[in-house]
Design an enzyme around this catalytic site. Structure first.
Site, PDB file in Angstrom:
ATOM      1  N   ALA A  96      -4.250   9.291  84.397  1.00 45.30           N
ATOM      2  CA  ALA A  96      -5.642   9.736  84.372  1.00 45.30           C
ATOM      3  C   ALA A  96      -6.319   9.043  83.208  1.00 45.30           C
ATOM      4  O   ALA A  96      -5.666   8.680  82.222  1.00 45.30           O
ATOM      5  CB  ALA A  96      -5.730  11.250  84.233  1.00 45.30           C
ATOM      6  N   SER A  97      -7.619   8.855  83.319  1.00 46.74           N
ATOM      7  CA  SER A  97      -8.322   8.040  82.327  1.00 46.74           C
ATOM      8  C   SER A  97      -8.557   8.750  81.008  1.00 46.74           C
ATOM      9  O   SER A  97      -8.550   8.132  79.955  1.00 46.74           O
ATOM     10  CB  SER A  97      -9.667   7.568  82.900  1.00 46.74           C
ATOM     11  OG  SER A  97      -9.454   6.753  84.021  1.00 46.74           O
TER      12      SER A  97
END
Length: 206
Positions: free
Chosen positions: A9-10
């Site tokens: 996930a960023s």
């Protein structure tokens, strides 16, 4: 052949574990079990991702790198994507993505000719989806920048709210001499956040 799942996930606010059940189900339907999960909160536009390269280090030729979508693996620019592909090729890892049907057969052992044909087809599809993922990343960044400019002009931009409780905890741990890596593991904060708070503490001390 071992299946190694990569989940990314960023930001720290996103759940990198979100697709874990989907990946487990996908492998199980093909009679396979995921040997290890490699999970991190890092930008897909950045090549240096510790968990991804730990996966490569653990892998043997023929192992499967399983991801939910190609953009979980890459939102890289062209130069960095070529470097990542070189690493994949050197390790002889097979990339399988749930959103890339041409890759699914790579989880099954077959004759050498078929395997090479599938690798070639899959490589072209990976290139295309990686390019699309990069364009999407750049488009979103441009729209975000335009939105911030507009909000500033209207006097409505306040920036992202700070997680004060977490950041106070990070400051306390830094003051105790705890390493940045240990702080990241304990708080799930990004290295940039730890660095920002460390810099803030230095200013206060000065």
């Amino acid at each position: 052949m071992l299946v190694r799942a990569y989940l990314r996930a960023s930001t720290d606010d996103q759940d990198a574990n979100r697709a874990k059940d989907d990946l487990k189900k996908f492998a199980k339907e093909r009679g396979l079990k995921i040997a290890a999960f490699y999970i991190e909160n890092e930008s897909g536009a950045k090549l240096q991702r510790p968990e991804l390269f730990r996966l490569f280090s653990d892998s043997e030729p023929g192992d499967v790198l399983l991801v939910e979508q190609v953009d979980r693996l890459s939102r890289l620019n062209t130069a960095d994507w070529e470097k990542l592909k070189a690493e994949i090729a050197a390790k002889r890892v097979r990339v399988v993505a749930l959103d890339l049907p041409t890759s699914h057969q790579l989880m099954q052992l077959g004759d050498e000719f078929t395997a090479r044909m599938l690798d070639a087809i899959n490589g072209m599809m990976l290139d295309m989806l990686a390019a699309i993922a990069r364009k999407d990343y750049e488009d979103r960044r441009r729209r975000q920048a335009q939105g911030i400019v507009g909000a500033k002009e209207r006097g409505a931009y306040q920036g992202r709210p700070e997680d004060k409780k977490r950041n106070d905890g990070i400051a306390t741990m830094l003051a105790m001499g705890i390493s940045w890596t240990e702080i990241q593991n304990a708080t799930k904060a990004s290295r940039a956040t730890v660095a920002k708070i460390a810099k803030r503490l230095k200013r206060v001390a000065a």
